[in-house]
Design a protein around this motif. Structure first.
Motif, PDB file in Angstrom:
ATOM      1  N   PRO A  83      60.656   9.233 -12.870  1.00 29.78           N
ATOM      2  CA  PRO A  83      59.445   9.748 -12.209  1.00 29.78           C
ATOM      3  C   PRO A  83      58.629  10.690 -13.087  1.00 29.78           C
ATOM      4  O   PRO A  83      57.412  10.787 -12.923  1.00 29.78           O
ATOM      5  N   ARG A  84      59.277  11.380 -14.027  1.00 29.98           N
ATOM      6  CA  ARG A  84      58.531  12.319 -14.891  1.00 29.98           C
ATOM      7  C   ARG A  84      58.142  11.693 -16.230  1.00 29.98           C
ATOM      8  O   ARG A  84      57.583  12.352 -17.087  1.00 29.98           O
ATOM      9  N   CYS A  85      58.470  10.399 -16.382  1.00 27.23           N
ATOM     10  CA  CYS A  85      58.086   9.645 -17.592  1.00 27.23           C
ATOM     11  C   CYS A  85      58.611  10.313 -18.862  1.00 27.23           C
ATOM     12  O   CYS A  85      57.875  10.521 -19.843  1.00 27.23           O
ATOM     13  N   VAL A  86      59.899  10.638 -18.857  1.00 27.35           N
ATOM     14  CA  VAL A  86      60.508  11.289 -20.020  1.00 27.35           C
ATOM     15  C   VAL A  86      61.621  10.437 -20.637  1.00 27.35           C
ATOM     16  O   VAL A  86      62.199  10.817 -21.650  1.00 27.35           O
ATOM     17  N   TRP A  87      61.907   9.281 -20.045  1.00 31.17           N
ATOM     18  CA  TRP A  87      63.019   8.451 -20.520  1.00 31.17           C
ATOM     19  C   TRP A  87      62.723   7.877 -21.900  1.00 31.17           C
ATOM     20  O   TRP A  87      61.582   7.502 -22.209  1.00 31.17           O
ATOM     21  N   THR A  88      63.757   7.803 -22.733  1.00 29.11           N
ATOM     22  CA  THR A  88      63.662   7.121 -24.029  1.00 29.11           C
ATOM     23  C   THR A  88      64.781   6.101 -24.110  1.00 29.11           C
ATOM     24  O   THR A  88      65.845   6.266 -23.503  1.00 29.11           O
TER      25      THR A  88
END
Length: 568
Positions: free
Chosen positions: A69-74
């Motif tokens: 949801p916070r668009c931080v995944w790598t």
């Protein structure tokens, strides 16, 4: 390449996955859906812009639907959420008019204009077909299910209920079954077991569900797991029930509730199709496989295998058996699975061969001309697992997030196999074959397997002179070495590792490990002098007085228990 890419749920087949996330086809290939088109435009990369977009127009961003949801995944990391996901390319709720009229991307091979038609086909379930139900006289039906029962708000629940077969005036053959799935959100699998004649469980009333695991009723009559729509048995055999066979049955449920919701209710079960016109043979079901799994994280391939050896089948089978069908069972890390039939040094054929195993769509391998297995043959089970997107070690277990490696074989005549399982409890060890037991006989290993451990000399000798989480005394160290020297299961490294795995599975064994802990370091150092130490362990012992409790606890993590065994 996207967060939770292997966990995206099917929007209308609960507990199923949509493997081809960017495609119209749930299994991948062919035309792309709106998310697949967007992913292609993003260069097949999880960008912040793609994460923040709402490709399917249902009010949730792609990141919210995929657990970022916070668009931080790598790539390679664990997403913020791994449950409660939804599909970023399918507008939901499906029944809303706005979602039904969503246009799908025009593409070669795409026959749909609106999501309504696409989902109508995607949500269809395969129909159960069994010609013998039409060709057999006097086929009757019995529905076996529990009353509506609240599902506990925990990830995994095993629930059981007893029921009496409805007609015991004569003998019958069950020739087919179909599942009754009342709540597809929680149903993981079901088994129906036959109870021995005269079996009673005074604590449990008939038809009343209770939490359970395992029991005295062990003969499998029916199995359902995700993706199965029923079983139709071979024309020459059936499962015998009634007057001279099973009068009482036990149905077992596995409910999977990863979100721990408290408002689920279930009343699932089986429909049995049975006839008084008995077939030539009585059927049985044999379970083979490996019960010890340890799958490391971020790994492309882990192989687990076991042999129901020639010695085992000589002991297990009273005569030839005729295999009519078989199917494999793993969980979501399972990628391929094989069951092989060997005779001597030759592999005769595959009993099952799922090179692309799918937990949600198990394949039942049927043999119209039954496969003959003789005493002295070998049944080899091999499971391949891929954990490249999982950040923790996975073990064998009953949760959906755990793993399994089981093969189910339906055969006749049931009278040829008094035992109903040929399973390895640890890395090829077989109770039925002494040559696989590295000196630790099945009778010897029992003392380490349960609460009876506290009645053994081993337990008494060590706990009488040692103290848990305390200083290692000479008498404690001597007692441990003496006990280990006389135990047949501790004469080899494999045996010592096996004993450790057994003791760590129950509370009494873990208690004994606490008593071993204080001398773990000293015995490790003795072994180091003998050249048998675990050379990678880096430890330091505090000098003088009592070793602080937290230091001992830390040492338990730093020095694997297997180092303790290396003294010899």
């Amino acid at each position: 390449m996207i967060p939770n890419g292997v966990r995206v749920p099917h929007p209308c087949k609960a507990s199923n996955l949509w493997h081809g996330v960017g495609h119209m086809n749930s299994e991948g290939g062919g035309s792309r859906n709106v998310f697949g088109v967007a992913f292609e435009k993003a260069g097949h990369t999880w960008t912040r812009e793609l994460c923040q977009a709402d490709s399917d127009g249902d009010g949730k961003t792609n990141g919210e639907e995929l657990g970022d949801p916070r668009c931080v995944w790598t790539r390679g990391s664990t997403p913020e959420k791994t449950s409660g996901l939804s599909h970023p390319g399918i507008c939901e709720p499906l029944e809303s008019e706005a979602c039904q009229l969503k246009e799908v991307p025009p593409a070669p091979g795409n026959v749909y204009k609106y999501q309504r038609g696409w989902m109508a086909d995607a949500c269809k379930n395969g129909e159960f077909e069994c010609e013998d139900l039409k060709n057999t006289a006097d086929v009757r039906q019995m529905k076996i299910r529990i009353p509506p029962t609240r599902v506990p708000a925990k990830e995994t629940t095993y629930m059981c209920a007893y029921v009496d077969f409805e007609n015991v005036t004569t003998d019958f053959h069950v020739i087919a079954n179909t599942p009754i799935i009342n709540n597809s959100y929680v149903m993981h699998h079901m088994t129906l077991m036959g109870c021995p004649n005269g079996y009673e469980d005074p604590e449990q009333a008939l038809h009343q569900p209770f939490e359970c695991y395992m029991g005295s009723c062990v003969d499998i009559l029916a199995v359902w797991t995700l993706g199965m729509n029923g079983q139709c048995f071979h024309r020459d055999a059936g499962f015998k029930v009634g007057a001279n066979s099973y009068k009482r049955l036990r149905i077992e449920y596995h409910w999977n509730n990863p979100m721990r919701q408290s408002d689920f209710v279930d009343s699932s079960g089986f429909t049995l199709y049975y006839t008084p016109h008995l077939r030539r043979h009585n059927m049985g079901m044999l379970v083979v496989g490996q019960e010890y799994l340890e799958i490391p994280p971020f790994t492309d391939l882990t192989v687990a295998s076991s042999d129901c050896t020639a010695t085992c089948t000589k002991n297990l089978l009273k005569s030839d058996i005729y295999v009519t069908s078989a199917f494999n069972h793993m969980h979501y890390l399972g990628k391929s699975m094989l069951m092989e039939h060997h005779r001597g040094s030759q592999m005769l054929r595959y009993i099952t061969k799922d090179l692309a195993y799918d937990y949600n769509t198990p394949v039942i391998h049927s043999f119209s001309d039954p496969l003959v297995i003789q005493p002295g043959d070998t049944i080899r089970t091999t499971c391949h697992f891929k954990s490249s997107d999982k950040s923790v070690t996975t073990f064998q277990g009953e949760n959906t997030s755990d793993e399994m490696c089981y093969g189910f074989i339906t055969y006749f005549p049931v009278e040829s196999v008094p035992g109903k399982a040929c399973l390895s409890p640890w890395k090829g060890y077989m109770d039925c074959d002494p040559s696989t037991q590295f000196g630790c006989s099945s009778q010897e290993r029992k003392k380490f397997s349960g609460q009876q451990l506290n009645n053994t000399n081993l337990f008494r000798d060590i706990t009488s002179v040692c103290k848990p989480v305390s200083k290692c005394t000479e008498e404690c160290k001597s007692a441990i070495k003496a006990a280990m020297a006389r135990e047949p299961c501790m004469q080899t490294q494999d045996g010592r590792d096996f004993v450790e795995s057994l003791m760590l599975r129950h509370s009494t064994g873990r208690m004994l490990m606490d008593y071993l802990l204080p001398c773990q370091l000293s015995i490790y150092k003795d072994g180091q002098k003998d050249g048998e130490a675990c050379t990678e362990a880096v430890v330091d012992e505090t000098s003088g007085g009592e070793t602080p409790e937290m230091t001992l606890i830390l040492l338990a993590f730093l020095v694997p228990v297997s180092c303790l065994w290396s003294w010899s």
